[in-house]
Design a protein around this motif. Structure first.
Motif, PDB file in Angstrom:
ATOM      1  N   THR A  54       0.814  -1.220   0.000  1.00  0.00           N
ATOM      2  CA  THR A  54       0.000   0.000   0.000  1.00  0.00           C
ATOM      3  C   THR A  54       0.846   1.267   0.000  1.00  0.00           C
ATOM      4  O   THR A  54       0.338   2.336  -0.321  1.00  0.00           O
ATOM      5  N   VAL A  55       2.128   1.165   0.360  1.00  0.00           N
ATOM      6  CA  VAL A  55       2.991   2.355   0.381  1.00  0.00           C
ATOM      7  C   VAL A  55       3.082   2.965  -1.010  1.00  0.00           C
ATOM      8  O   VAL A  55       2.984   4.188  -1.184  1.00  0.00           O
ATOM      9  N   ARG A  56       3.270   2.126  -2.013  1.00  0.00           N
ATOM     10  CA  ARG A  56       3.396   2.645  -3.380  1.00  0.00           C
ATOM     11  C   ARG A  56       2.097   3.277  -3.856  1.00  0.00           C
ATOM     12  O   ARG A  56       2.108   4.286  -4.554  1.00  0.00           O
ATOM     13  N   LYS A  57       0.976   2.701  -3.488  1.00  0.00           N
ATOM     14  CA  LYS A  57      -0.307   3.238  -3.923  1.00  0.00           C
ATOM     15  C   LYS A  57      -0.621   4.570  -3.252  1.00  0.00           C
ATOM     16  O   LYS A  57      -1.256   5.439  -3.845  1.00  0.00           O
ATOM     17  N   LEU A  58      -0.201   4.700  -2.000  1.00  0.00           N
ATOM     18  CA  LEU A  58      -0.564   5.882  -1.225  1.00  0.00           C
ATOM     19  C   LEU A  58       0.515   6.952  -1.215  1.00  0.00           C
ATOM     20  O   LEU A  58       0.320   8.011  -0.615  1.00  0.00           O
ATOM     21  N   PHE A  59       1.661   6.692  -1.860  1.00  0.00           N
ATOM     22  CA  PHE A  59       2.786   7.627  -1.760  1.00  0.00           C
ATOM     23  C   PHE A  59       2.435   9.051  -2.201  1.00  0.00           C
ATOM     24  O   PHE A  59       2.825  10.016  -1.519  1.00  0.00           O
ATOM     25  N   PRO A  60       1.715   9.253  -3.309  1.00  0.00           N
ATOM     26  CA  PRO A  60       1.337  10.643  -3.655  1.00  0.00           C
ATOM     27  C   PRO A  60       0.511  11.314  -2.563  1.00  0.00           C
ATOM     28  O   PRO A  60       0.677  12.522  -2.307  1.00  0.00           O
ATOM     29  N   MET A  61      -0.356  10.556  -1.904  1.00  0.00           N
ATOM     30  CA  MET A  61      -1.134  11.116  -0.810  1.00  0.00           C
ATOM     31  C   MET A  61      -0.253  11.454   0.384  1.00  0.00           C
ATOM     32  O   MET A  61      -0.517  12.427   1.105  1.00  0.00           O
ATOM     33  N   PHE A  62       0.803  10.657   0.612  1.00  0.00           N
ATOM     34  CA  PHE A  62       1.723  10.964   1.707  1.00  0.00           C
ATOM     35  C   PHE A  62       2.347  12.341   1.501  1.00  0.00           C
ATOM     36  O   PHE A  62       2.448  13.138   2.448  1.00  0.00           O
ATOM     37  N   ILE A  63       2.774  12.614   0.284  1.00  0.00           N
ATOM     38  CA  ILE A  63       3.392  13.904  -0.018  1.00  0.00           C
ATOM     39  C   ILE A  63       2.398  15.041   0.202  1.00  0.00           C
ATOM     40  O   ILE A  63       2.722  16.065   0.832  1.00  0.00           O
ATOM     41  N   ALA A  64       1.179  14.858  -0.294  1.00  0.00           N
ATOM     42  CA  ALA A  64       0.172  15.915  -0.172  1.00  0.00           C
ATOM     43  C   ALA A  64      -0.194  16.161   1.286  1.00  0.00           C
ATOM     44  O   ALA A  64      -0.283  17.324   1.735  1.00  0.00           O
ATOM     45  N   ILE A  65      -0.392  15.101   2.041  1.00  0.00           N
ATOM     46  CA  ILE A  65      -0.775  15.263   3.447  1.00  0.00           C
ATOM     47  C   ILE A  65       0.381  15.828   4.260  1.00  0.00           C
ATOM     48  O   ILE A  65       0.172  16.625   5.181  1.00  0.00           O
ATOM     49  N   GLY A  66       1.622  15.428   3.938  1.00  0.00           N
ATOM     50  CA  GLY A  66       2.777  15.991   4.627  1.00  0.00           C
ATOM     51  C   GLY A  66       2.888  17.493   4.407  1.00  0.00           C
ATOM     52  O   GLY A  66       3.146  18.255   5.353  1.00  0.00           O
ATOM     53  N   CYS A  67       2.677  17.942   3.172  1.00  0.00           N
ATOM     54  CA  CYS A  67       2.717  19.382   2.873  1.00  0.00           C
ATOM     55  C   CYS A  67       1.587  20.118   3.580  1.00  0.00           C
ATOM     56  O   CYS A  67       1.785  21.218   4.126  1.00  0.00           O
ATOM     57  N   TYR A  68       0.413  19.523   3.572  1.00  0.00           N
ATOM     58  CA  TYR A  68      -0.733  20.128   4.253  1.00  0.00           C
ATOM     59  C   TYR A  68      -0.460  20.281   5.742  1.00  0.00           C
ATOM     60  O   TYR A  68      -0.712  21.345   6.333  1.00  0.00           O
ATOM     61  N   SER A  69       0.071  19.247   6.367  1.00  0.00           N
ATOM     62  CA  SER A  69       0.370  19.299   7.803  1.00  0.00           C
ATOM     63  C   SER A  69       1.428  20.344   8.103  1.00  0.00           C
ATOM     64  O   SER A  69       1.366  21.040   9.134  1.00  0.00           O
ATOM     65  N   ALA A  70       2.413  20.481   7.218  1.00  0.00           N
ATOM     66  CA  ALA A  70       3.460  21.485   7.424  1.00  0.00           C
ATOM     67  C   ALA A  70       2.881  22.898   7.375  1.00  0.00           C
ATOM     68  O   ALA A  70       3.245  23.761   8.190  1.00  0.00           O
TER      69      ALA A  70
ATOM     70  N   VAL B  55       1.146  11.632   8.608  1.00  0.00           N
ATOM     71  CA  VAL B  55       1.370  10.760   7.449  1.00  0.00           C
ATOM     72  C   VAL B  55       1.290   9.292   7.863  1.00  0.00           C
ATOM     73  O   VAL B  55       0.684   8.459   7.170  1.00  0.00           O
ATOM     74  N   PHE B  56       1.877   8.963   9.013  1.00  0.00           N
ATOM     75  CA  PHE B  56       1.863   7.569   9.470  1.00  0.00           C
ATOM     76  C   PHE B  56       0.449   7.130   9.843  1.00  0.00           C
ATOM     77  O   PHE B  56       0.032   6.004   9.517  1.00  0.00           O
ATOM     78  N   ILE B  57      -0.301   7.984  10.524  1.00  0.00           N
ATOM     79  CA  ILE B  57      -1.677   7.633  10.889  1.00  0.00           C
ATOM     80  C   ILE B  57      -2.522   7.418   9.635  1.00  0.00           C
ATOM     81  O   ILE B  57      -3.316   6.476   9.555  1.00  0.00           O
ATOM     82  N   PHE B  58      -2.339   8.294   8.638  1.00  0.00           N
ATOM     83  CA  PHE B  58      -3.070   8.114   7.388  1.00  0.00           C
ATOM     84  C   PHE B  58      -2.677   6.800   6.714  1.00  0.00           C
ATOM     85  O   PHE B  58      -3.534   6.091   6.158  1.00  0.00           O
ATOM     86  N   TYR B  59      -1.388   6.458   6.758  1.00  0.00           N
ATOM     87  CA  TYR B  59      -0.921   5.196   6.167  1.00  0.00           C
ATOM     88  C   TYR B  59      -1.618   3.998   6.800  1.00  0.00           C
ATOM     89  O   TYR B  59      -2.080   3.092   6.096  1.00  0.00           O
ATOM     90  N   VAL B  60      -1.732   3.989   8.124  1.00  0.00           N
ATOM     91  CA  VAL B  60      -2.352   2.869   8.824  1.00  0.00           C
ATOM     92  C   VAL B  60      -3.841   2.762   8.467  1.00  0.00           C
ATOM     93  O   VAL B  60      -4.339   1.683   8.095  1.00  0.00           O
ATOM     94  N   LEU B  61      -4.562   3.868   8.562  1.00  0.00           N
ATOM     95  CA  LEU B  61      -6.006   3.835   8.334  1.00  0.00           C
ATOM     96  C   LEU B  61      -6.345   3.542   6.871  1.00  0.00           C
ATOM     97  O   LEU B  61      -7.205   2.705   6.581  1.00  0.00           O
ATOM     98  N   ALA B  62      -5.656   4.233   5.959  1.00  0.00           N
ATOM     99  CA  ALA B  62      -5.958   4.042   4.540  1.00  0.00           C
ATOM    100  C   ALA B  62      -5.536   2.661   4.057  1.00  0.00           C
ATOM    101  O   ALA B  62      -6.189   2.077   3.186  1.00  0.00           O
ATOM    102  N   SER B  63      -4.458   2.115   4.616  1.00  0.00           N
ATOM    103  CA  SER B  63      -4.004   0.782   4.204  1.00  0.00           C
ATOM    104  C   SER B  63      -5.028  -0.280   4.560  1.00  0.00           C
ATOM    105  O   SER B  63      -5.274  -1.214   3.782  1.00  0.00           O
TER     106      SER B  63
END
Length: 289
Positions: free
Chosen positions: A21-37, A245-253
């Motif tokens: 799921t990391v590869r599928k969600l990687f674009p979302m990780f970037i977007a959510i990381g920027c949003y959180s910043a 980002v990690f919480i989103f990874y767990v829930l979305a996965s």
């Protein structure tokens, strides 16, 4: 389906596979990381919301919602796994039924009737291959071994056509008095089981999780994660970026995994190995007959 050693769990941490799921969600990780910043920067450096005590109480809301979303995801995952496991049980039933039918026919059909024995040797495995492709909305004639008098209309229900030809041939043996009425009754359970397995598999494939339920979980996860920085940034500062980002990874996965296994008859990495099962049925029936 992925073959793996369940005891070598340490290697899973660093292994990246097709279903990861990391590869599928990687674009979302970037977007959510920027949003959180951006949220952390605004709250800590621009708006100074940490001076407002009431604003910090939003953490309590996330604690309650976190418990609710965990219950929903547990139910979602269990429901999807139940569908996957039921599909595996049904294909196990098809394997046993094919073997039992071949064993009984081997004992009942005279050895001199090579035409009928060859017919069943071809058509019993053909049913498994036809069902596999039917559940994938495909028709692959090259996977079906051609037998005498075999006619398939690809525009109609292919597994039903093959099952119908098998039943018709068994009844023809009865009319020619090569099997008795008692033997015909004994064979009936195996013949009926083909259609029972097909109908149960179609029920799983054609009845997805209700649309409203699936959409609600996705929206719940999205808004829960999007509001996390507002409450926890005062406690952890800019560390909120990797935490969210990690919480989103767990829930979305968990949601992605449930989506993948709820229809276990396709081509996903974790779907059932129906190609292998069908090939084994062909091998074992050929050995018997």
């Amino acid at each position: 389906m992925i073959d793996y050693n369940p005891k070598a769990w340490f290697t899973f941490i660093f292994r990246i596979h097709k279903a990861d799921t990391v590869r599928k969600l990687f674009p979302m990780f970037i977007a959510i990381g920027c949003y959180s910043a951006v949220v952390a920067l605004l709250e800590l450096k621009v708006l100074h919301l940490s001076d407002i005590a009431e604003w910090k109480n939003i953490v309590f809301v996330h604690s309650v919602l976190g418990f609710v979303i965990s219950l929903l995801l547990v139910f979602r995952t269990n429901t999807a796994y139940d569908r996957w496991w039921e599909g595996r049980r049904l294909w196990g039933t098809l394997v046993n039924n094919s073997r039992n039918l071949a064993l009984k026919l081997n004992a009942m059909v005279p050895a001199s009737n090579t035409a009928s024995r060859d017919f069943f040797r071809i058509m019993i495995p053909n049913y498994a291959f036809a069902l596999k492709n039917h559940l994938r909305n495909k028709y692959l004639p090259e996977e079906l071994e051609q037998g005498p008098g075999m006619e398939i209309d690809e525009k109609k229900h292919v597994p039903n056509q093959i099952a119908g030809q098998i039943i018709a041939h068994v009844n023809d043996l009865y009319r020619k008095q090569q099997i008795t009425g008692e033997q015909l009754i004994i064979l009936n359970d195996e013949l009926q089981a083909f259609t029972d397995v097909c109908g149960a598999c179609e029920r799983i494939r054609n009845t997805p999780i209700p649309f409203s339920y699936s959409v609600f979980i996705k929206k719940f996860i999205f808004f829960y994660v999007m509001t996390l920085p507002f409450g926890y940034v005062f406690t952890v500062g800019f560390l909120i970026i990797p935490i969210v980002v990690f919480i989103f990874y767990v829930l979305a996965s968990l949601e992605l995994i449930a989506e993948e296994i709820e229809d276990p008859f396709g081509f996903d990495a974790n779907d059932l190995p129906t190609d292998t099962i069908s090939a084994n049925i062909r091998k074992h029936v050929a050995e018997i007959l």
